[in-house]
Design an enzyme around this catalytic site. Structure first.
Site, short mmCIF file in Angstrom:
data_model
loop_
_atom_site.label_atom_id
_atom_site.label_comp_id
_atom_site.label_asym_id
_atom_site.label_seq_id
_atom_site.Cartn_x
_atom_site.Cartn_y
_atom_site.Cartn_z
N CYS A 175 0.98 -1.20 -0.08
CA CYS A 175 0.09 -0.01 -0.05
C CYS A 175 1.04 1.40 0.02
O CYS A 175 0.40 2.19 -0.51
CB CYS A 175 -1.18 0.13 1.09
SG CYS A 175 -2.18 -1.29 0.94
N HIS A 176 1.97 1.54 0.62
CA HIS A 176 2.71 2.48 0.78
C HIS A 176 3.86 2.54 -0.31
O HIS A 176 4.45 3.62 -0.12
CB HIS A 176 3.35 2.58 2.18
CG HIS A 176 2.19 2.56 3.35
ND1 HIS A 176 1.59 3.89 3.77
CD2 HIS A 176 1.72 1.58 4.06
CE1 HIS A 176 0.65 3.56 4.71
NE2 HIS A 176 0.87 2.31 4.92
N HIS B 172 -5.39 0.34 -10.16
CA HIS B 172 -5.22 -0.79 -9.32
C HIS B 172 -5.76 -2.17 -10.31
O HIS B 172 -5.22 -2.49 -11.10
CB HIS B 172 -5.92 -0.71 -8.13
CG HIS B 172 -5.62 -1.96 -7.04
ND1 HIS B 172 -4.49 -1.83 -6.43
CD2 HIS B 172 -6.43 -2.98 -6.57
CE1 HIS B 172 -4.40 -2.83 -5.70
NE2 HIS B 172 -5.18 -3.57 -5.79
N HIS C 144 -13.00 -1.20 -5.83
CA HIS C 144 -12.07 -2.35 -5.74
C HIS C 144 -12.74 -3.47 -6.53
O HIS C 144 -13.59 -4.31 -6.01
CB HIS C 144 -11.83 -2.91 -4.39
CG HIS C 144 -10.67 -4.02 -4.63
ND1 HIS C 144 -10.88 -5.24 -5.03
CD2 HIS C 144 -9.36 -3.81 -4.29
CE1 HIS C 144 -9.78 -5.84 -4.87
NE2 HIS C 144 -8.92 -5.06 -4.29
FE1 DHE Z 1 -4.82 -8.14 -4.71
C1 DHE Z 1 -6.10 -8.84 -8.00
C2 DHE Z 1 -2.61 -5.82 -5.96
C3 DHE Z 1 -3.90 -7.46 -1.59
C4 DHE Z 1 -6.45 -11.12 -3.64
N1 DHE Z 1 -4.42 -7.58 -6.62
C5 DHE Z 1 -5.03 -7.86 -7.84
C6 DHE Z 1 -4.29 -7.09 -8.90
C7 DHE Z 1 -3.68 -6.06 -8.34
C8 DHE Z 1 -3.50 -6.31 -6.76
C9 DHE Z 1 -2.65 -5.11 -9.04
C10 DHE Z 1 -4.74 -7.06 -10.50
C11 DHE Z 1 -4.00 -7.97 -11.16
C12 DHE Z 1 -4.30 -8.23 -12.61
O1 DHE Z 1 -5.64 -8.19 -13.04
O2 DHE Z 1 -3.43 -7.99 -13.38
N2 DHE Z 1 -3.55 -6.73 -4.03
C13 DHE Z 1 -2.85 -5.84 -4.54
C14 DHE Z 1 -1.98 -5.03 -3.53
O3 DHE Z 1 -1.33 -4.20 -4.16
C15 DHE Z 1 -2.53 -5.45 -2.16
C16 DHE Z 1 -3.69 -4.15 -1.79
C17 DHE Z 1 -1.55 -5.41 -1.17
C18 DHE Z 1 -0.45 -6.37 -1.59
O4 DHE Z 1 0.47 -6.13 -0.84
O5 DHE Z 1 -0.60 -7.34 -2.27
C19 DHE Z 1 -3.54 -6.87 -2.55
N3 DHE Z 1 -5.15 -9.13 -3.07
C20 DHE Z 1 -4.43 -8.47 -1.70
C21 DHE Z 1 -5.11 -9.63 -0.85
O6 DHE Z 1 -4.86 -9.31 0.68
C22 DHE Z 1 -6.06 -10.62 -1.22
C23 DHE Z 1 -7.45 -10.79 -0.80
C24 DHE Z 1 -5.08 -11.94 -0.82
C25 DHE Z 1 -3.85 -12.02 -1.11
O7 DHE Z 1 -3.31 -12.71 -2.08
O8 DHE Z 1 -3.07 -11.39 -0.50
C26 DHE Z 1 -5.71 -10.40 -2.63
N4 DHE Z 1 -5.90 -9.74 -5.70
C27 DHE Z 1 -6.34 -10.84 -5.28
C28 DHE Z 1 -7.08 -11.71 -6.14
C29 DHE Z 1 -6.86 -11.08 -7.27
C30 DHE Z 1 -6.13 -9.81 -6.98
C31 DHE Z 1 -7.93 -13.01 -5.56
C32 DHE Z 1 -7.57 -11.41 -8.76
C33 DHE Z 1 -8.79 -11.15 -8.77
C34 DHE Z 1 -9.58 -11.60 -10.09
O9 DHE Z 1 -10.55 -12.10 -10.07
O10 DHE Z 1 -8.66 -11.26 -11.16
#
Ligand code: DHE
Length: 559
Positions: A52-53, A339, A381
């Site tokens: 996040c940061h 995002h 989101h």
């Molecule tokens: Fe995600 C998608 C970034 C936290 C589960 N997440 C994405 C995408 C990004 C992103 C940029 C889109 C990718 C794409 O489509 O090419 N996510 C981030 C972060 O920066 C964040 C806020 C903090 C971090 O440090 O990662 C973060 N994300 C999480 C979680 O805490 C989740 C719930 C569980 C985990 O893995 O840590 C989580 N993110 C997901 C999932 C998707 C996702 C399941 C894909 C959704 C989809 O249906 O395509």
């Protein structure tokens, strides 16, 4: 204040430190840490805070955490702040207890010593991690099963179109689950905390990207599907996609990194790195940014193009992969903090959240320009969002919000005479029982819209899924407490319900019941029509399941 219920593994999503108030804590004394403490704090920061940061602490979804910062607004007004000004004791309190600004508490997962060290660490100048160039990538690249030794036809009898690739977050694995039999086909070692799985155009290869940048290529045609190649694409990554345009099927794959800020184009079947492109540059405000991270990437089906969303700059890159050596890129200016996002039903328009700007940017990929910037409630989101035909407003795309109690519906039919007046407008906001949504999902064959709320501080809410009736959106959603319906043992800790995903036919919805690392988790399969539990997929090795990606729906961008 967000209640202290948020578990270890969701801390990545948390938002910034509120900088508004200082407590008058004395400062001026230089913060110091021993080498051992600093190394540990650095690791904790990278795991828990950097998402996040930012690694350089410039702020994005979370606030700026540099020791000292100064900003000049467009009107010339100068503001100053910094962690040094906040001071040790105030920072410790913020990290331990969270803030009204949306940051949650860390006192349930970090020890007092770790909190103290982290507070000191963020008063020290940020460390710049190493770069990761071609030599490093080639050095990390492994062709485990060379193309010549791979099968020429499918060697197993699995209905591959209905396989689910399921992230087992804290195990550093994905489980491949047969959607017909609900049996785990195999568990595959991947990178740490896999973020997403994406499919090759043919549906044969699954690409899985770990938070640590490790990209794994799984061949579904093997007798037992397994990893056939892997490469470390960066040190911190979230996105991957493949070339889907006619003539380029299975040819290329692209992965984006948070650190270093860059993307890499590779051979689709071997992962051999071909070209690295830096995303460092100028924000939409005209300022240089040293860490513009690659957020979501999607692949166009109407052009040989990827849509690459750069978080900090707010620039959307349309990267034409038809000639990798002479790469042409269209840079579309949108809004900062891009995002996640998804296609509209026609797959011409891509809608992406500029989350901390509270906007959805709409790109017209046919024309190669911005179609609209839509203002929404706080922190949209969408995941990939959900497309359906609204009884009144026609085709709409839906996004949930982390920061507000609504699901926003945006009209998506600018060329339809009946509905064009609603295009790129918020036509309706569906009330949710609270904030904290991460994912929404429907299917072209369904009349249900499934909405999770895993980031909500109330246990009963976070353990439930909410189902809206698309035919009558004025009705309150049905609340289904998935934790109870699954019959897992009661526990004090919340089992978060996350990421609804349809099966190939669109008649089942799979949701993850995401418990702590040492507690039983499950995937709960619902009948979409009756909304009743069909199967609970449990296994002692089913550790922290989060994202689930159905082969057919991911391959064809159905959501
Ligand atoms: Fe995600 C998608 C970034 C936290 C589960 N997440 C994405 C995408 C990004 C992103 C940029 C889109 C990718 C794409 O489509 O090419 N996510 C981030 C972060 O920066 C964040 C806020 C903090 C971090 O440090 O990662 C973060 N994300 C999480 C979680 O805490 C989740 C719930 C569980 C985990 O893995 O840590 C989580 N993110 C997901 C999932 C998707 C996702 C399941 C894909 C959704 C989809 O249906 O395509």
């Amino acid at each position: 204040m967000i209640k202290p219920t948020v578990r270890d593994s969701v801390k990545g999503l948390l938002f910034g430190v509120a900088m508004a108030a200082t407590t008058g804590v004395a400062y001026g004394q230089a913060p110091t840490l021993s080498k051992e403490e600093k190394d540990h704090a650095k690791n904790v920061y990278f795991q828990r805070c950097a998402g996040c940061h930012g690694v350089l602490r410039k702020g994005a979804t979370g606030k700026n955490l540099e020791p000292e910062w100064k900003q000049t607004a467009k009107d010339g007004k100068v503001t100053e702040g910094g962690t040094l000004k906040l001071g040790q004791s105030r920072l410790e309190k913020i990290i331990a207890n969270g803030t009204d600004g949306g940051m949650v508490n860390f006192d349930d997962i970090l020890s007092k010593d770790e909190i103290r060290q982290l507070a000191t660490y963020i008063m020290l100048p940020p460390d710049t991690p190493p770069e990761w160039g071609m030599k490093d990538m080639v050095g990390s690249w492994k062709e485990i099963v060379p193309v010549a030794k791979r099968p020429t036809k499918q060697e197993n009898k699995i209905n591959l179109q209905n396989v689910f690739s399921v992230t087992l977050r804290d195990a550093g694995e994905v489980a491949l689950i047969d959607g017909d039999t609900k049996k785990i086909i195999s568990r595959v070692k991947t990178g740490y905390a896999v973020h997403i799985s994406r499919l090759s155009a043919s549906g044969r290869y699954v690409y899985v990207i770990g938070r640590d940048g490790l990209l794994s290529l799984i061949d579904l045609w093997l007798a037992e599907p397994a990893v056939v190649a892997e490469i470390k694409t960066g040190l911190d990554a979230r996105s991957v996609d493949t070339s889907k345009f006619k003539g380029f099927e299975d040819k290329y794959v692209i992965a984006g990194s948070y650190w270093p800020p860059q993307y890499v184009i590779m051979d689709g079947d071997t992962l051999k790195p071909l070209k690295i492109v830096s995303t460092r540059g100028i924000t939409v405000d005209g300022e240089y940014h040293p860490e513009p991270r690659v957020a979501s990437i999607v692949s166009s089906q109407i052009k040989p193009e990827w849509v690459v969303n750069i978080k900090e700059t707010g620039q959307i890159l349309l990267v034409d992969y038809s000639d990798i050596k002479n790469l042409k890129t269209t840079t579309v200016e949108s809004a900062k903090f891009l995002h996640d996002g998804g296609w509209d039903a026609s797959k011409r328009y891509f809608l992406v959240a500029a989350n901390a700007s509270h906007k959805i940017a709409v790109v017209d990929t046919k024309e190669g320009k911005l179609a609209a910037l839509v203002d929404t409630k706080k922190i949209p989101h969408p995941g990939r969002g959900a497309n359906f035909v609204h009884p009144k407003y026609g085709p709409v795309w839906a996004t949930g919000h982390l920061g507000d109690e609504v699901v926003t519906l945006i009209g998506t039919a600018p060329d339809d005479p009946k509905y064009k007046q609603y295009a790129w407008k918020v036509v309706e906001e569906l009330k949710t029982p609270g904030a904290g949504n991460l994912f929404v999902k429907t299917h072209p064959k369904s009349k249900n819209l499934w909405v999770d709320l895993p980031q909500n501080p109330e246990k009963d809410v976070a353990e439930s899924i909410y189902v809206y009736d698309i035919n009558d959106l004025s009705k309150k959603p049905e609340q289904i407490n998935v934790a109870k319906a699954a019959g897992l043992p009661e526990s004090k800790a919340t089992k978060r319900v996350v990421h609804p995903e349809y099966d190939e036919k669109g008649d089942e919805v799979w949701v993850s019941l995401w418990a702590g690392k040492t507690e039983p988790s499950a995937i709960v399969v619902f009948d979409d029509k009756t909304r009743k539990v069909k199967t609970v997929i449990k296994d002692p090795k089913m550790i922290t399941p989060t994202g689930k990606f159905n082969v057919h729906n991911t391959q064809h961008d159905i959501y």
